[in-house]
Design a protein around this motif. Structure first.
Motif, mmCIF file in Angstrom:
data_model
loop_
_atom_site.group_PDB
_atom_site.id
_atom_site.type_symbol
_atom_site.label_atom_id
_atom_site.label_comp_id
_atom_site.label_asym_id
_atom_site.label_seq_id
_atom_site.Cartn_x
_atom_site.Cartn_y
_atom_site.Cartn_z
ATOM 1 N N ILE A 26 44.292 37.006 77.653
ATOM 2 C CA ILE A 26 45.327 37.948 78.090
ATOM 3 C C ILE A 26 46.188 38.250 76.879
ATOM 4 N N GLN A 27 46.259 39.532 76.494
ATOM 5 C CA GLN A 27 46.869 39.898 75.223
ATOM 6 C C GLN A 27 47.980 40.913 75.428
ATOM 7 N N LEU A 30 44.834 32.170 81.689
ATOM 8 C CA LEU A 30 44.033 32.022 80.480
ATOM 9 C C LEU A 30 42.963 30.958 80.681
ATOM 10 N N THR A 31 41.704 31.294 80.336
ATOM 11 C CA THR A 31 40.600 30.334 80.362
ATOM 12 C C THR A 31 39.805 30.515 79.082
ATOM 13 N N ARG A 70 48.823 46.363 76.759
ATOM 14 C CA ARG A 70 48.544 45.158 77.526
ATOM 15 C C ARG A 70 47.046 45.161 77.834
ATOM 16 N N ARG A 71 46.360 44.015 77.595
ATOM 17 C CA ARG A 71 44.913 44.004 77.831
ATOM 18 C C ARG A 71 44.452 42.616 78.238
ATOM 19 N N ILE A 72 43.298 42.577 78.930
ATOM 20 C CA ILE A 72 42.568 41.336 79.160
ATOM 21 C C ILE A 72 41.164 41.548 78.622
ATOM 22 N N VAL A 73 40.592 40.477 78.083
ATOM 23 C CA VAL A 73 39.242 40.529 77.523
ATOM 24 C C VAL A 73 38.444 39.381 78.126
ATOM 25 N N ILE A 74 37.326 39.718 78.802
ATOM 26 C CA ILE A 74 36.372 38.737 79.314
ATOM 27 C C ILE A 74 35.180 38.767 78.371
ATOM 28 N N TRP A 115 48.469 39.923 85.544
ATOM 29 C CA TRP A 115 47.127 40.444 85.851
ATOM 30 C C TRP A 115 46.582 39.733 87.082
ATOM 31 N N PHE A 116 45.920 40.507 87.959
ATOM 32 C CA PHE A 116 45.349 39.970 89.186
ATOM 33 C C PHE A 116 43.919 40.489 89.341
#
Length: 579
Positions: free
Chosen positions: A344-345, A338-339, A351-355, A329-330
């Motif tokens: 990042i899942q 990861l923070t 495929r997903r990112i969650v903020i 992911w960019f």
């Protein structure tokens, strides 16, 4: 007569070489018959027991000029009979007799030898008997016997081989063993010939199920297994590097079964050699890893263009064509890691990112990339719209001349703009009108209300419907209405009093939409289906007394009557009024 006799003589002499009177052959051999005629254009036929013969896999019919041949292949006893050759009017016959062969058992092998100068094994050799018949299929059978036992066990058979190596892995237990050999065919068994020595053999492991090569797609797990003849500890190697259980490698043993699982294979492991080694056992196989061709499923416009309010979570997800695909992911060209606030899942093909909580810095272009495809997300983080918390519905207010009028709204956020409208025109501050902003509250204050200040005040989506009435004067009511009948009603002092209704100085007459009624002391004007054109000042005139109603009909909103639906303004005719 002489000519006819001569012709007959010629016909009878067309066969130059006749069949033998009798032919004897052994069962299983071929019976061959040959004749020769004077002319090569004669019509010929072969018969057996009166039945005409035709070419088959067992019956061969050939002609070479004047010579004609019949061969019956692999004759059996039931093939005995009379074979006849016919050429024109001439014929010749032979009696075929098939003799049964003598069924003799095979002869014992000779020249048996044993070589024991090798570890834990013996090489046994023998020769077939010189005068053994070759026409009958024979099989050599090798047997073993543990010294001290009376039982012989078959350990090797072959039709052609005349040697066999017997190792320790073929015997059930540690001991001294003797061997013998014989020959068997369908007619019987020869005598046994025993080898002259005994040999000491110790059972050892052997492979029951060999390793098999494995072909997987990048990211999949590769499975290898091997089964031995006895339980023992083994070791696995990948390209000569010894493997240990844990991490990407799962090594298991269950009795004689050994297994290896290589998790999440990668293309660098393509053509790698997997080897298993145990005590006296070694086997290898090749691992093939094909690259995964990964594609993203198309996104909808709603998924690819995200609008998120500050403080809300951002969820970007996509689907890949292969569950083991690896993606990166960019954001604006920088790879994401990861923070605390970013996850990042990966779940199957998803495929997903969650903020967790969006802020303005999270706006930008996000991309999810594989080795063969890219998918893009445009994210816009903005302030949420300002909402009115209170009041939730339109407000109806009544005030009197010279009193202060206070209108107030509470917003969902303090940063909302302040814009008030009255009857469609924006309200501006003046000596008598104040616009106040205190945190989430928005107020409009009219310091000294007058009849002209009555009307519809709007802040965003909320309307305040204001009616101004005199304190000690005739009642003047302002009515707002849309979609429901308007009823104006007064009470006079005498039942016989006559009144007239006026709208903006013009007398109101009854019609299909307007009804004027009397009910005792009650005088009533009803507008059944009001429209904005029915707005204005309505006057009820009782000669010596009048009362006014200020009516405004709005086409956008529900009915708003400043005095409530049950209010009924009344007037009494003064004593000097006309009856």
């Amino acid at each position: 007569v002489e000519v006819r006799e001569r012709d007959v003589a010629v016909l009878e002499c067309t066969i130059v070489r006749k069949l033998p009177r009798k032919l004897e052959v052994l069962e299983g051999e071929n019976a061959a018959f040959c004749v020769e005629v004077e002319s090569d254009d004669m019509e010929i036929n072969w018969y057996k027991d009166g039945l005409k013969l035709h070419e088959t896999h067992q019956t061969i019919l050939k002609s070479f000029g004047k010579t004609h041949i019949l061969v019956i292949v692999n004759v059996a006893y039931q093939d005995s009979g009379v074979v006849t050759f016919v050429a024109g009017r001439s014929k010749t016959s032979s009696r075929l007799k098939v003799k049964a062969t003598r069924h003799s058992p095979p002869i014992c092998p000779v020249g048996v030898k044993m070589d024991v100068d090798r570890p834990n094994s013996a090489l046994l050799t023998w020769d077939p008997a010189p005068n053994s018949p070759t026409s009958t299929r024979s099989i050599f059978v090798l047997e073993r016997q543990e010294v001290g036992s009376q039982e012989w066990q078959k350990c090797f058979t072959s039709e052609t081989a005349t040697s066999a190596e017997i190792g320790g892995d073929s015997v059930p237990c540690d001991g001294n063993y003797r061997f013998r050999v014989c020959c068997i065919n369908k007619y019987g068994r020869s005598g046994h010939v025993e080898f002259p020595k005994a040999v000491h053999l110790v059972p050892g492991p052997k492979i029951c199920t060999r390793l098999k090569g494995c072909e997987v797609v990048e990211g999949e797990d590769a499975h290898f297994s091997i089964e031995l003849s006895a339980p023992m500890v083994g070791t696995w190697f990948l390209n000569s590097a010894q493997l240990q259980h844990g991490g990407r490698y799962s090594i298991q043993q269950s009795q004689t079964q050994h297994s290896l699982v290589i998790c999440e294979t990668c293309t660098t492991e393509d053509t790698a050699e997997v080897t298993f080694i145990a005590n006296g056992v070694r086997d290898s196989a090749v691992l093939r890893v094909k690259p995964a061709v990964v594609k993203f499923n198309a996104l909808s416009d709603l998924d690819s263009h995200k609008r998120v309010d500050i403080g809300n979570p951002i969820v970007l997800y996509c689907e890949v064509s292969h569950p083991f695909a690896k993606v990166s992911w960019f954001k604006d060209g920088e790879e994401l890691q990861l923070t605390d606030g970013l996850n990042i899942q990966s779940d199957g093909n998803m495929r997903r990112i969650v903020i967790q909580s969006a802020d303005a810095s999270h706006s930008g272009v996000y991309t999810c990339e594989t080795s063969g495809d890219v998918i893009k997300f445009n994210v816009d983080v903005s302030e949420p719209p300002v909402m009115i918390v209170e009041p939730k519905d339109d407000v109806v207010m009544e005030s009197f001349i010279s009193e202060e009028i206070h209108l107030q709204c509470e917003l969902s956020r303090s940063s909302g703009r302040v814009r008030w409208f009255k009857d469609g025109q924006e309200v501006e501050e003046s000596d008598t009108v104040q616009l106040i902003c205190e945190g989430p509250y928005r107020r409009l204050t009219i310091l000294n209300g007058s009849v002209e200040d009555g009307g519809e005040y709007v802040y965003d989506s909320v309307a305040f419907l204001v009616t101004i009435a005199g304190k000690n004067e005739d009642i003047r009511a302002t009515i707002y209405f849309a979609g429901k009948p308007i009823v104006l009603e007064i009470e006079v002092s005498r039942p016989s009093a006559e009144v007239k209704w006026w709208l903006n100085g013009r007398e109101v007459e009854e019609s299909s939409n307007i009804t004027i009624t009397e009910d005792g002391l009650i005088r009533r004007l009803t507008i059944h289906s009001p429209t904005p054109e029915d707005s204005g000042k309505y006057t009820c005139d009782a000669v010596d007394d009048t009362i006014d109603f200020q009516v405004k009909v709005s086409g956008k909103r529900q009915c708003h009557v400043s005095f409530g639906d049950d209010f009924c303004p009344k007037m009494r005719v003064l004593p000097g009024c006309r009856r």
